[in-house]
Design a protein around this motif. Sequence first.
Motif, PDB file in Angstrom:
ATOM      1  N   ASN A  52       0.822  -1.220   0.000  1.00 26.72           N
ATOM      2  CA  ASN A  52       0.000   0.000   0.000  1.00 26.72           C
ATOM      3  C   ASN A  52       0.854   1.269   0.000  1.00 26.72           C
ATOM      4  OD1 ASN A  52      -2.289  -1.678   0.188  1.00 26.72           O
ATOM      5  ND2 ASN A  52      -2.168  -1.679   2.429  1.00 26.72           N
ATOM      6  N   ILE A  53       1.774   1.336  -0.963  1.00 25.53           N
ATOM      7  CA  ILE A  53       2.656   2.503  -1.025  1.00 25.53           C
ATOM      8  C   ILE A  53       2.161   3.553  -2.020  1.00 25.53           C
ATOM      9  CG2 ILE A  53       4.699   1.230  -0.284  1.00 25.53           C
ATOM     10  CD1 ILE A  53       5.544   0.973  -3.148  1.00 25.53           C
ATOM     11  N   THR A  54       1.034   3.287  -2.687  1.00 29.25           N
ATOM     12  CA  THR A  54       0.434   4.274  -3.589  1.00 29.25           C
ATOM     13  C   THR A  54      -1.008   4.527  -3.172  1.00 29.25           C
ATOM     14  OG1 THR A  54      -0.237   2.551  -5.170  1.00 29.25           O
ATOM     15  CG2 THR A  54       1.907   3.618  -5.526  1.00 29.25           C
ATOM     16  N   GLU A  55      -1.570   5.649  -3.660  1.00 30.82           N
ATOM     17  CA  GLU A  55      -2.941   5.999  -3.311  1.00 30.82           C
ATOM     18  C   GLU A  55      -3.957   5.168  -4.076  1.00 30.82           C
ATOM     19  OE1 GLU A  55      -3.500  10.146  -3.860  1.00 30.82           O
ATOM     20  OE2 GLU A  55      -1.946  10.742  -2.424  1.00 30.82           O
ATOM     21  N   SER A  56      -3.610   4.713  -5.263  1.00 32.86           N
ATOM     22  CA  SER A  56      -4.532   3.918  -6.067  1.00 32.86           C
ATOM     23  C   SER A  56      -3.743   2.829  -6.797  1.00 32.86           C
ATOM     24  CB  SER A  56      -5.283   4.813  -7.065  1.00 32.86           C
ATOM     25  OG  SER A  56      -4.370   5.465  -7.933  1.00 32.86           O
ATOM     26  N   THR A  57      -4.404   2.106  -7.670  1.00 31.16           N
ATOM     27  CA  THR A  57      -3.812   0.961  -8.346  1.00 31.16           C
ATOM     28  C   THR A  57      -2.615   1.372  -9.194  1.00 31.16           C
ATOM     29  OG1 THR A  57      -5.989  -0.079  -8.441  1.00 31.16           O
ATOM     30  CG2 THR A  57      -4.280  -0.976  -9.882  1.00 31.16           C
ATOM     31  N   ILE A  58      -1.532   0.636  -9.073  1.00 29.54           N
ATOM     32  CA  ILE A  58      -0.317   0.902  -9.850  1.00 29.54           C
ATOM     33  C   ILE A  58      -0.565   0.511 -11.303  1.00 29.54           C
ATOM     34  CG2 ILE A  58       2.115   0.306 -10.149  1.00 29.54           C
ATOM     35  CD1 ILE A  58       2.189  -0.302  -7.131  1.00 29.54           C
ATOM     36  N   THR A  59      -0.231   1.412 -12.221  1.00 31.25           N
ATOM     37  CA  THR A  59      -0.411   1.148 -13.649  1.00 31.25           C
ATOM     38  C   THR A  59       0.903   0.905 -14.382  1.00 31.25           C
ATOM     39  OG1 THR A  59      -0.403   3.532 -14.094  1.00 31.25           O
ATOM     40  CG2 THR A  59      -2.541   2.484 -13.744  1.00 31.25           C
ATOM     41  N   CYS A  60       2.027   1.378 -13.845  1.00 35.64           N
ATOM     42  CA  CYS A  60       3.304   1.202 -14.532  1.00 35.64           C
ATOM     43  C   CYS A  60       4.451   1.293 -13.534  1.00 35.64           C
ATOM     44  CB  CYS A  60       3.491   2.209 -15.669  1.00 35.64           C
ATOM     45  SG  CYS A  60       3.118   3.910 -15.215  1.00 35.64           S
ATOM     46  N   LEU A  61       5.599   0.749 -13.951  1.00 31.23           N
ATOM     47  CA  LEU A  61       6.770   0.623 -13.083  1.00 31.23           C
ATOM     48  C   LEU A  61       8.018   0.861 -13.907  1.00 31.23           C
ATOM     49  CD1 LEU A  61       8.199  -0.486 -10.408  1.00 31.23           C
ATOM     50  CD2 LEU A  61       7.945  -2.746 -11.443  1.00 31.23           C
ATOM     51  N   ALA A  62       9.022   1.516 -13.317  1.00 27.98           N
ATOM     52  CA  ALA A  62      10.296   1.757 -13.994  1.00 27.98           C
ATOM     53  C   ALA A  62      11.423   1.716 -12.972  1.00 27.98           C
ATOM     54  CB  ALA A  62      10.287   3.101 -14.724  1.00 27.98           C
ATOM     55  N   LEU A  63      12.626   1.320 -13.439  1.00 26.65           N
ATOM     56  CA  LEU A  63      13.833   1.293 -12.621  1.00 26.65           C
ATOM     57  C   LEU A  63      14.834   2.296 -13.154  1.00 26.65           C
ATOM     58  CD1 LEU A  63      14.401  -2.558 -12.230  1.00 26.65           C
ATOM     59  CD2 LEU A  63      13.737  -0.988 -10.407  1.00 26.65           C
ATOM     60  N   ASP A  64      15.682   2.833 -12.267  1.00 27.73           N
ATOM     61  CA  ASP A  64      16.739   3.715 -12.746  1.00 27.73           C
ATOM     62  C   ASP A  64      17.902   2.884 -13.282  1.00 27.73           C
ATOM     63  OD1 ASP A  64      17.887   2.775 -10.389  1.00 27.73           O
ATOM     64  OD2 ASP A  64      18.944   4.643 -10.028  1.00 27.73           O
TER      65      ASP A  64
END
Length: 425
Positions: A52-64
Amino acid sequence: RGDVPKYLRCADDSPVTACLHNVATRNFVTAHGRSVKVWEEENGSVVANYENITESTITCLALDHRGRKFFLGDSRGNIQGHVFATGICYRRFKSLSSAVADLSYAVFRSGKRFLLICGGSEFWACEDTEVDGKQTKVTQPFHLMRAELMKQHPDHNVATPPIRTRRERHRSTVAGSLTSTAANNTSSTTAQQQQQQQQANTLGIAFSKVCSQSKLSMAFLTANSLVAGIDIGTLTVIHLFSVQTPVACVTPMGDLPVVAILDQNWNLSISAIRPSLSAEKLLVTKPLLDEEQLLLDPADRSVPSCMTFHQNKRRLYVGDSAGTVSCWDLADFVKSSGLGPASYPMTSIAETVLRKRHELPDQTKARESIYLLRKVEAHTDEVNTIEVVFTNVAVTVVTSSFDHRVRAWDWEFNDLGDLSQGRVP
């Protein structure tokens, strides 16, 4: 029993949105619901679970580029950066007015690092620095794409909605069209301006995907049937590619000066980009539909959902909305077209040596040089991520899907197991 997982064979009880491989730490990171999990590469055990680290559903992810941070976009348009080791949120970016469609991390040769964000009709380039860097809204791609669509469809008053995959339907708040305000002010605008505004609204621009290639200093932004090639250093459009039907997937082919575009009708187009002297030239176009799919009604056919290119093996991996993953061999095509690794900017001495033309006069031979190696029914729902992990020992293909599963395969697509959250008795 409130803490007991419901789907023990799966990666999580919520559908998996994305799965990426962290080369630096040799971990896999998955996003599902509002949470993120980190997995050990060797044995598939869970290293960390950030719930629960976001306010709503995660749609995408990226790494540096160093594997020390990960970035999340959610369905409310929020973007935030987290420390990979602890999961602590260290920065919140400016929110979009619609759901975040895609994220991409790019590094320019000068050392500047950008997080590229797209969603709805917005495209942002945010500097990733130790302090809060500059956030720039780039509007040139939107205006160029809208002008190109109006040129292609001068008489269209109603836009035909493209076929949407589940990943696109998953982002429930994505704005599919632009709002019209100028058309109501009839006293201040002419009839011609109203007509142009109406056409622009019906042919609404909705950015769906963004990807980047740091060695070539290029980013590729997708909307409708157009793909814009953007210079990362100046954030200006230098290429604009157009296909017949809406674009499904786009991927740069490693550090080769070409980009692969796959539309929703399974037509693959490979075009040259800078620093090639044949930039914007279409090298080959090939339909990837097999005989079984050709016999189906177009409405019943699966739609490509993700695509990735593995440079060492010269192979193109494609996942679709039915859960199928196919592997295509492009080694003969790369060899026959004279493609070689490139970078940009180049030194003045090497520029005359490395820059050359890439031409394939015989399209029939070019199409025959791209052939299907293997095809497997990997999932029961849409495939949203394909990661190719290359080591000195073997090549592992990792796929994730909305069916809650993350599966690993060898290069011959033999099943190596799942990332599962519990042991099944």
